[in-house]
Design a protein around this motif. Structure first.
Motif, PDB file in Angstrom:
ATOM      1  N   VAL A 183     -29.387 -47.145  10.223  1.00  0.00           N
ATOM      2  CA  VAL A 183     -28.732 -47.614   9.028  1.00  0.00           C
ATOM      3  C   VAL A 183     -28.697 -46.951   7.834  1.00  0.00           C
ATOM      4  CG1 VAL A 183     -29.991 -49.767   7.794  1.00  0.00           C
ATOM      5  CG2 VAL A 183     -30.180 -49.809  10.191  1.00  0.00           C
ATOM      6  N   CYS A 184     -27.547 -47.041   7.070  1.00  0.00           N
ATOM      7  CA  CYS A 184     -27.740 -46.354   6.547  1.00  0.00           C
ATOM      8  C   CYS A 184     -27.582 -47.270   4.514  1.00  0.00           C
ATOM      9  CB  CYS A 184     -26.215 -45.690   5.968  1.00  0.00           C
ATOM     10  SG  CYS A 184     -25.400 -44.533   7.728  1.00  0.00           S
ATOM     11  N   LEU A 185     -28.365 -46.587   3.472  1.00  0.00           N
ATOM     12  CA  LEU A 185     -28.643 -47.366   2.156  1.00  0.00           C
ATOM     13  C   LEU A 185     -27.404 -46.633   1.414  1.00  0.00           C
ATOM     14  CD1 LEU A 185     -30.692 -48.709   0.790  1.00  0.00           C
ATOM     15  CD2 LEU A 185     -30.863 -47.432   3.972  1.00  0.00           C
ATOM     16  N   SER A 186     -26.229 -47.654   1.718  1.00  0.00           N
ATOM     17  CA  SER A 186     -25.515 -48.054   0.613  1.00  0.00           C
ATOM     18  C   SER A 186     -25.839 -48.185  -0.806  1.00  0.00           C
ATOM     19  CB  SER A 186     -24.054 -48.551   1.386  1.00  0.00           C
ATOM     20  OG  SER A 186     -22.820 -48.436   0.278  1.00  0.00           O
ATOM     21  N   SER A 187     -24.839 -48.830  -0.949  1.00  0.00           N
ATOM     22  CA  SER A 187     -25.406 -49.765  -3.135  1.00  0.00           C
ATOM     23  C   SER A 187     -23.899 -50.843  -3.322  1.00  0.00           C
ATOM     24  CB  SER A 187     -25.681 -48.334  -3.659  1.00  0.00           C
ATOM     25  OG  SER A 187     -25.234 -49.080  -5.098  1.00  0.00           O
ATOM     26  N   ILE A 188     -24.558 -51.267  -4.182  1.00  0.00           N
ATOM     27  CA  ILE A 188     -23.020 -52.061  -4.733  1.00  0.00           C
ATOM     28  C   ILE A 188     -22.138 -51.202  -5.040  1.00  0.00           C
ATOM     29  CG2 ILE A 188     -24.560 -54.383  -5.371  1.00  0.00           C
ATOM     30  CD1 ILE A 188     -25.184 -53.440  -7.968  1.00  0.00           C
ATOM     31  N   SER A 189     -23.076 -50.332  -5.392  1.00  0.00           N
ATOM     32  CA  SER A 189     -21.929 -49.178  -6.422  1.00  0.00           C
ATOM     33  C   SER A 189     -20.669 -48.481  -5.385  1.00  0.00           C
ATOM     34  CB  SER A 189     -22.157 -48.289  -7.051  1.00  0.00           C
ATOM     35  OG  SER A 189     -23.048 -48.458  -8.624  1.00  0.00           O
ATOM     36  N   LEU A 233     -18.662 -43.693   6.226  1.00  0.00           N
ATOM     37  CA  LEU A 233     -19.847 -42.978   6.964  1.00  0.00           C
ATOM     38  C   LEU A 233     -19.572 -44.551   8.246  1.00  0.00           C
ATOM     39  CD1 LEU A 233     -20.076 -40.336   8.110  1.00  0.00           C
ATOM     40  CD2 LEU A 233     -22.489 -40.900   7.156  1.00  0.00           C
ATOM     41  N   THR A 234     -20.691 -45.619   7.193  1.00  0.00           N
ATOM     42  CA  THR A 234     -20.715 -46.847   8.144  1.00  0.00           C
ATOM     43  C   THR A 234     -20.394 -47.214   9.213  1.00  0.00           C
ATOM     44  OG1 THR A 234     -22.856 -46.907   6.538  1.00  0.00           O
ATOM     45  CG2 THR A 234     -22.685 -48.945   8.611  1.00  0.00           C
ATOM     46  N   ALA A 241     -25.133 -50.917   7.360  1.00  0.00           N
ATOM     47  CA  ALA A 241     -26.127 -50.354   5.717  1.00  0.00           C
ATOM     48  C   ALA A 241     -26.326 -51.232   5.096  1.00  0.00           C
ATOM     49  CB  ALA A 241     -24.687 -49.786   5.289  1.00  0.00           C
ATOM     50  N   VAL A 242     -26.893 -51.500   4.751  1.00  0.00           N
ATOM     51  CA  VAL A 242     -27.384 -52.151   3.317  1.00  0.00           C
ATOM     52  C   VAL A 242     -26.883 -51.851   2.131  1.00  0.00           C
ATOM     53  CG1 VAL A 242     -29.813 -53.519   4.536  1.00  0.00           C
ATOM     54  CG2 VAL A 242     -30.103 -51.301   3.056  1.00  0.00           C
ATOM     55  N   ALA A 243     -26.241 -52.997   1.290  1.00  0.00           N
ATOM     56  CA  ALA A 243     -26.132 -52.361  -0.286  1.00  0.00           C
ATOM     57  C   ALA A 243     -26.519 -53.293  -1.390  1.00  0.00           C
ATOM     58  CB  ALA A 243     -24.658 -52.708  -0.758  1.00  0.00           C
ATOM     59  N   VAL A 302     -21.181 -53.494   9.483  1.00  0.00           N
ATOM     60  CA  VAL A 302     -21.323 -54.524   9.005  1.00  0.00           C
ATOM     61  C   VAL A 302     -22.549 -53.502   7.515  1.00  0.00           C
ATOM     62  CG1 VAL A 302     -23.749 -56.706   7.791  1.00  0.00           C
ATOM     63  CG2 VAL A 302     -21.932 -56.294   9.859  1.00  0.00           C
ATOM     64  N   VAL A 303     -21.516 -53.603   6.132  1.00  0.00           N
ATOM     65  CA  VAL A 303     -22.385 -53.762   5.456  1.00  0.00           C
ATOM     66  C   VAL A 303     -23.033 -54.526   4.496  1.00  0.00           C
ATOM     67  CG1 VAL A 303     -22.058 -52.227   2.495  1.00  0.00           C
ATOM     68  CG2 VAL A 303     -20.931 -51.110   5.124  1.00  0.00           C
ATOM     69  N   LEU A 304     -24.138 -54.660   4.478  1.00  0.00           N
ATOM     70  CA  LEU A 304     -25.309 -56.030   4.363  1.00  0.00           C
ATOM     71  C   LEU A 304     -25.550 -56.025   2.849  1.00  0.00           C
ATOM     72  CD1 LEU A 304     -26.375 -59.428   5.202  1.00  0.00           C
ATOM     73  CD2 LEU A 304     -27.981 -57.892   5.452  1.00  0.00           C
ATOM     74  N   PRO A 305     -25.133 -56.719   2.028  1.00  0.00           N
ATOM     75  CA  PRO A 305     -24.946 -56.551   0.269  1.00  0.00           C
ATOM     76  C   PRO A 305     -26.395 -57.488   0.425  1.00  0.00           C
ATOM     77  CG  PRO A 305     -23.560 -57.355   0.936  1.00  0.00           C
ATOM     78  CD  PRO A 305     -23.169 -57.781   1.453  1.00  0.00           C
ATOM     79  N   VAL A 306     -27.540 -57.244  -0.551  1.00  0.00           N
ATOM     80  CA  VAL A 306     -28.702 -57.348  -0.852  1.00  0.00           C
ATOM     81  C   VAL A 306     -29.017 -56.953  -2.181  1.00  0.00           C
ATOM     82  CG1 VAL A 306     -31.257 -57.513  -0.691  1.00  0.00           C
ATOM     83  CG2 VAL A 306     -29.903 -56.263   1.588  1.00  0.00           C
ATOM     84  N   ASP A 307     -28.100 -58.553  -3.454  1.00  0.00           N
ATOM     85  CA  ASP A 307     -27.937 -57.996  -4.403  1.00  0.00           C
ATOM     86  C   ASP A 307     -28.250 -59.067  -5.585  1.00  0.00           C
ATOM     87  OD1 ASP A 307     -26.040 -59.691  -3.512  1.00  0.00           O
ATOM     88  OD2 ASP A 307     -24.139 -58.162  -4.294  1.00  0.00           O
ATOM     89  N   GLY A 308     -28.633 -60.143  -4.814  1.00  0.00           N
ATOM     90  CA  GLY A 308     -28.955 -61.479  -6.394  1.00  0.00           C
ATOM     91  C   GLY A 308     -27.729 -62.207  -5.934  1.00  0.00           C
ATOM     92  N   GLY A 309     -26.837 -61.736  -5.430  1.00  0.00           N
ATOM     93  CA  GLY A 309     -25.368 -61.918  -5.468  1.00  0.00           C
ATOM     94  C   GLY A 309     -24.620 -61.528  -6.447  1.00  0.00           C
TER      95      GLY A 309
END
Length: 244
Positions: free
Chosen positions: A129-135, A156-157, A173-175, A233-240
Motif C-alpha cells: 500500500v503506497c501513500l499517494s495524495s489528492i495532490s 508506480l502503484t 494506494a490511498v490518496a 486502485v488509488v483510493l481517495p480518503v478525502d472527505g469528498g
C-alpha cells in the motif's frame, strides 16, 4: 513493514495493525520518536522491530526490508508511507527542494516497493500500500514539488499492480485529503500557513480535515485478505474533495 512510522498516518497505521495482531517492522529517520512508538506498542503485547534509516538511501531501504525476513521469515505487507510535505509554488521551490522531495517521496517509495517485491516473490506474494495524495490525482496550489512526487506514487502503484498481479502481489494506494497530522498542525506557525489551511479545509465537502486513524483504516483494509481481488486502485480518503 511501515515506513515513516514515527508520526502521523504511519504511526496511526502501526497502532491499528498492532491492534489487529500484526507482527511489525516500523521504520523512520527519527530514532527517538520511533523507539517511543515501539515501546508503546510493546506495552500492548505487540511484536515490534524498529529500523532507523532513510528510504532515499538504497542500503538503508534494503536493510529495512531485510529485517522482516530476518526476524519473521517473510514480508507479507509493505506500507510505503515515508515522505515529506513541502509547500511552495513554482517560484518558491528551489532545484534543491525539488530534488529532496523527489528523493524521499519518489525514489524512496520506488526503492521500498522494489525491495519488498523481491522479498515477496519467493514466499508467494503479498500486499503493498503506497501513500499517494489528492495532490497525486489533481492539481493544487502551492504543491509544485510535492504534487508531482505524489503523481509518482500514483503511477508506480498502477504500473507495479499490473506488473506483479500474476505473482500474487497486490499493489494499491490511498490518496488522503488534508489530514490532521503533526505536520499539518504546525502550518499556522508558517508564513501563509494559516490562510492555506483555512482555504483547504473549506474545500473538503465534509467541512473538516481528516484524522490519521481514518486513513489507517483504509490502509489496513487494502492490505487485508478482504481486499484480495483489489489491485491497482488509488483510493481517495478525502472527505469528498475529489468528487467535486
Amino acid at each position: 513493514m511501515i515506513t515513516g512510522a514515527a508520526f502521523g498516518i504511519g504511526r496511526a497505521t502501526a497502532v491499528l495493525f498492532a491492534r489487529e495482531g500484526a507482527r511489525l517492522i516500523v521504520t523512520d529517520v527519527q530514532r527517538e520518536p520511533l523507539l517511543a512508538l515501539a515501546g508503546e506498542l510493546r506495552q500492548t503485547g505487540a511484536d515490534v522491530e524498529t529500523v532507523v534509516g532513510d528510504v532515499a538511501v538504497e542500503d538503508d531501504t534494503r536493510r529495512m526490508i531485510g529485517a522482516a525476513s530476518e526476524r519473521y521469515g517473510k514480508l507479507d505487507v509493505l506500507v510505503a508511507n515515508a515522505g515529506i510535505i513541502p509547500l511552495g509554488d513554482a517560484t518558491e521551490v528551489t532545484a534543491g527542494g525539488w530534488d529532496e522531495v523527489m528523493a524521499i517521496d519518489g525514489r524512496g517509495m520506488f526503492l521500498s516497493c522494489k525491495f519488498a517485491i523481491e522479498a515477496m516473490l519467493p514466499t508467494g506474494g503479498g500486499a503493498i500500500v503506497c501513500l499517494s495524495s489528492i495532490s497525486g490525482l489533481a492539481g493544487q496550489k502551492r504543491q509544485a514539488a510535492y504534487g508531482p512526487a505524489k503523481f509518482v506514487a500514483t503511477g508506480l502503484t498502477k504500473h507495479l499492480a499490473v506488473e506483479w498481479a500474476d505473482h500474487g502481489i497486490r499493489v494499491n494506494a490511498v490518496a488522503p485529503g488534508t489530514i490532521r497530522t503533526e505536520r499539518v498542525q504546525r502550518l499556522p506557525a508558517e508564513p501563509g500557513g494559516a490562510e492555506y489551511l483555512a482555504e483547504i479545509e473549506r474545500m473538503h465537502p465534509m467541512g473538516r480535515l481528516g484524522e490519521p486513524a481514518e486513513v489507517a483504516s483504509a490502509i489496513v483494509f487494502l492490505a487485508s485478505d478482504e481486499a484480495s481481488f483489489i489491485t491497482g486502485v488509488v483510493l481517495p480518503v478525502d472527505g469528498g474533495y475529489l468528487a467535486q
